[in-house]
Design a protein around this motif. Structure first.
Motif, short mmCIF file in Angstrom:
data_model
loop_
_atom_site.label_atom_id
_atom_site.label_comp_id
_atom_site.label_asym_id
_atom_site.label_seq_id
_atom_site.Cartn_x
_atom_site.Cartn_y
_atom_site.Cartn_z
N PRO A 193 -2.81 4.13 -10.12
CA PRO A 193 -2.11 5.42 -10.02
C PRO A 193 -2.67 6.31 -8.91
CG PRO A 193 -2.58 4.87 -12.31
CD PRO A 193 -3.29 3.85 -11.48
N GLY A 194 -1.75 6.86 -8.11
CA GLY A 194 -2.15 7.77 -7.04
C GLY A 194 -2.52 7.09 -5.75
N THR A 195 -2.52 5.73 -5.73
CA THR A 195 -2.89 4.99 -4.53
C THR A 195 -1.87 3.88 -4.26
OG1 THR A 195 -4.18 3.14 -5.45
CG2 THR A 195 -5.28 5.28 -5.34
N ASP A 196 -2.08 3.18 -3.14
CA ASP A 196 -1.26 2.00 -2.84
C ASP A 196 -2.08 0.73 -3.00
OD1 ASP A 196 -2.94 2.35 -0.69
OD2 ASP A 196 -1.43 1.97 0.84
N ILE A 197 -3.13 0.79 -3.78
CA ILE A 197 -4.01 -0.36 -3.99
C ILE A 197 -3.51 -1.21 -5.16
CG2 ILE A 197 -6.35 -1.10 -4.58
CD1 ILE A 197 -7.37 1.41 -3.19
N LYS A 198 -3.30 -2.48 -4.88
CA LYS A 198 -2.76 -3.40 -5.87
C LYS A 198 -3.88 -4.01 -6.73
CE LYS A 198 1.17 -6.57 -5.96
NZ LYS A 198 2.11 -7.34 -5.13
N ILE A 199 -3.53 -4.36 -7.96
CA ILE A 199 -4.48 -4.98 -8.87
C ILE A 199 -4.19 -6.48 -8.95
CG2 ILE A 199 -5.40 -5.00 -11.24
CD1 ILE A 199 -4.11 -2.14 -11.52
N PHE A 200 -5.23 -7.27 -8.74
CA PHE A 200 -5.11 -8.72 -8.89
C PHE A 200 -5.95 -9.19 -10.07
CE2 PHE A 200 -4.23 -9.52 -4.09
CZ PHE A 200 -2.88 -9.22 -4.30
#
Length: 378
Positions: A326-333
Motif C-alpha cells: 500500500p502506498g507504493t509500486d513495490i510488488k510482493i513475491f
C-alpha cells in the motif's frame, strides 16, 4: 490546541512524531499498481502524556476494517511456536474456563492453539469484523475431537450474551483510539479473566519509527497498562515482555480494586528520525526486503522507497503474492519467485526473530546470498 490524554485525562501532552503521508490501512494490499499508488494516505501526530506516559495518535483517522485485509502471520514456524507457547501459558492460568470469547481473532490460529490445550468441553466464540469480506455468516469447525471454534463475522457487543469466563484480546487494543469506551464495551458481562497482548511503548521508543502508523494509534507501557486495567476493576495476574521485548502479554482477574495514578514522567527517549531514516536506507541499499506485513509497509512508506530503489519484496504469505505494498509500486513475491528473481544477492530481514528461519529457507535453493537483519535482536 490542547490535546487531552485518552487514558488518564491529563491535558499536558507532548508531540513526539508527525508525518503527513501514512497509509490509512497498513494491510489493505492491492492487485493493481495504480490503486496501490493511490491508496488513501493520512496525517498522524503521536503525542505522549506527561502524567501517565500513554502514547496516542492525536490525528487518528477512523477505520472500520470492512475492507479486504490480510493480517495472516502463521506461515512462519517461529511464529507458530510462539503462539503455542503463549496459548499454553494462558491455559495454565485459566484451566477452569468454560466460555471463552476472542475479539479481533484474525486468522483464528491462536484460538486453535488455545483450544487444543483444554481437556474438557468449552465454548470458544471468535469475533472479527474483517471476516465480513471473506465469509457470509458464522462458521464452525472442529479443532479436535472435543471442541469446536465458532467464527463470527461481527462486533462483540451488548446484544450478545455469552457469559465468558475468559476474554481474549490480541493485537486489538493498539488499534483503538477511544480506549476507555472500547474496554467498557467488552466487559459488560464482567469476565473473570481478561487476556491482552499488545506491542509496547518500551520497544517503540527505541527509535522504531515504523511502529507509528494510523492503525496503531495507542501504545501502552508495562506500568500504565496496569493502571488502565485497574480502572475497570481488574488486577494483574502477570504482565511480561515477549517476542524480542516487542510485545507485552498480560492476564487480568476481576477483583474490583482501583489503582491510583502514581507516575513520575521521564522523557527517557531520544528520537532522531532523520538519522534513523538515513541509516536504514543505507542498510537497504542494493537489497531485497523480506517481510510485507504491517511493519514492512510502514518502513517502505516512511523511507519513501519505490520500485526504482527496490524492485520487489518477499513474503511467505502466499495470499500476498503479486499484490502491491500500500502506498507504493513495490510488488510482493512469494518465497520461490522472490529468491529466484533476486539479483541483489542481499536479503534484508525486518524482524530479527525470523532471521535463522529465513536463512534455512534460502539454503534449500542452493543460492549464496547475504541475509541480514535490519534491526537488532534485543
Amino acid at each position: 490546541m490542547i490535546v487531552k490524554c485518552k487514558l488518564c485525562g491529563n491535558k499536558k501532552t507532548k508531540s513526539i512524531f508527525r508525518h503527513d503521508k501514512i497509509p490509512k490501512y497498513n494491510l489493505n494490499y492491492q492487485k493493481d499498481k495504480k490503486k496501490s499508488l493511490t491508496s488513501q494516505l493520512v496525517k498522524i501526530n503521536f503525542v505522549i502524556c506527561k502524567k501517565c506516559e500513554f502514547v496516542f495518535n492525536a490525528k487518528y483517522t477512523n477505520l472500520d476494517y470492512k475492507v479486504e485485509y490480510d493480517a495472516k502471520r502463521s506461515y512462519s514456524k517461529y511464529f507458530k511456536n510462539y503462539l503455542k507457547l503463549i496459548a499454553r501459558e494462558l491455559y495454565l492460568k485459566t484451566k477452569k474456563a468454560k466460555n471463552i470469547i476472542e475479539v479481533g481473532a484474525g486468522d483464528g490460529k491462536f484460538a486453535e492453539e488455545l483450544i487444543k490445550n483444554y481437556k474438557t468441553k468449552i465454548n470458544y466464540s471468535a469475533f472479527d469484523v474483517s471476516w465480513l469480506v471473506s465469509q457470509k455468516g458464522t462458521q464452525v469447525h472442529k479443532v479436535n475431537k472435543l471442541n469446536k471454534l465458532k467464527k463470527i463475522p461481527k462486533y462483540y457487543d451488548k446484544k450478545i450474551f455469552l457469559k465468558p469466563d475468559l476474554l481474549v484480546l490480541r493485537h486489538v487494543l493498539e488499534h483503538q483510539s477511544n480506549v476507555k469506551n472500547f474496554i467498557k464495551g467488552l466487559i459488560f458481562e464482567e469476565p473473570k479473566f481478561f487476556f491482552i497482548e499488545i506491542p509496547c511503548w518500551e520497544f517503540v521508543k527505541k527509535n522504531n519509527f515504523h511502529y507509528f502508523s494510523n492503525e496503531h494509534c495507542s501504545y501502552y507501557s508495562k506500568k500504565n497498562i496496569e493502571y488502565f486495567m485497574s480502572q475497570f476493576g481488574y488486577k494483574k495476574v502477570f504482565v511480561k515482555y515477549v517476542f524480542n521485548k516487542e510485545y507485552i502479554i498480560s492476564l487480568w482477574e476481576k477483583k474490583k480494586i482501583i489503582k491510583k495514578l502514581n507516575f513520575k514522567f521521564k522523557s527517557n527517549f531520544n528520537f532522531d528520525y532523520k538519522k534513523w531514516k538515513k541509516n536504514i536506507k543505507k542498510k537497504l541499499t542494493n537489497s531485497i526486503m523480506w517481510g510485507a506485513g504491517g511493519k514492512g509497509v510502514m518502513l517502505l512508506n516512511l523511507l519513501d522507497i519505490k520500485s526504482n530503489d527496490m524492485e520487489f519484496i518477499i513474503d511467505s504469505n502466499p495470499h500476498l503474492e503479486n499484490k502491491f505494498i500500500p502506498g507504493t509500486d513495490i510488488k510482493i513475491f512469494g518465497i520461490t519467485k522472490g529468491i529466484e528473481r533476486d539479483r541483489s544477492n542481499r536479503i534484508a530481514v525486518i524482524n530479527p526473530l525470523y532471521l535463522n528461519e529465513i536463512k534455512n529457507t534460502v539454503k534449500k535453493f542452493s543460492i549464496n546470498k547475504k541475509i541480514f537483519s535490519v534491526f537488532p535482536k534485543l
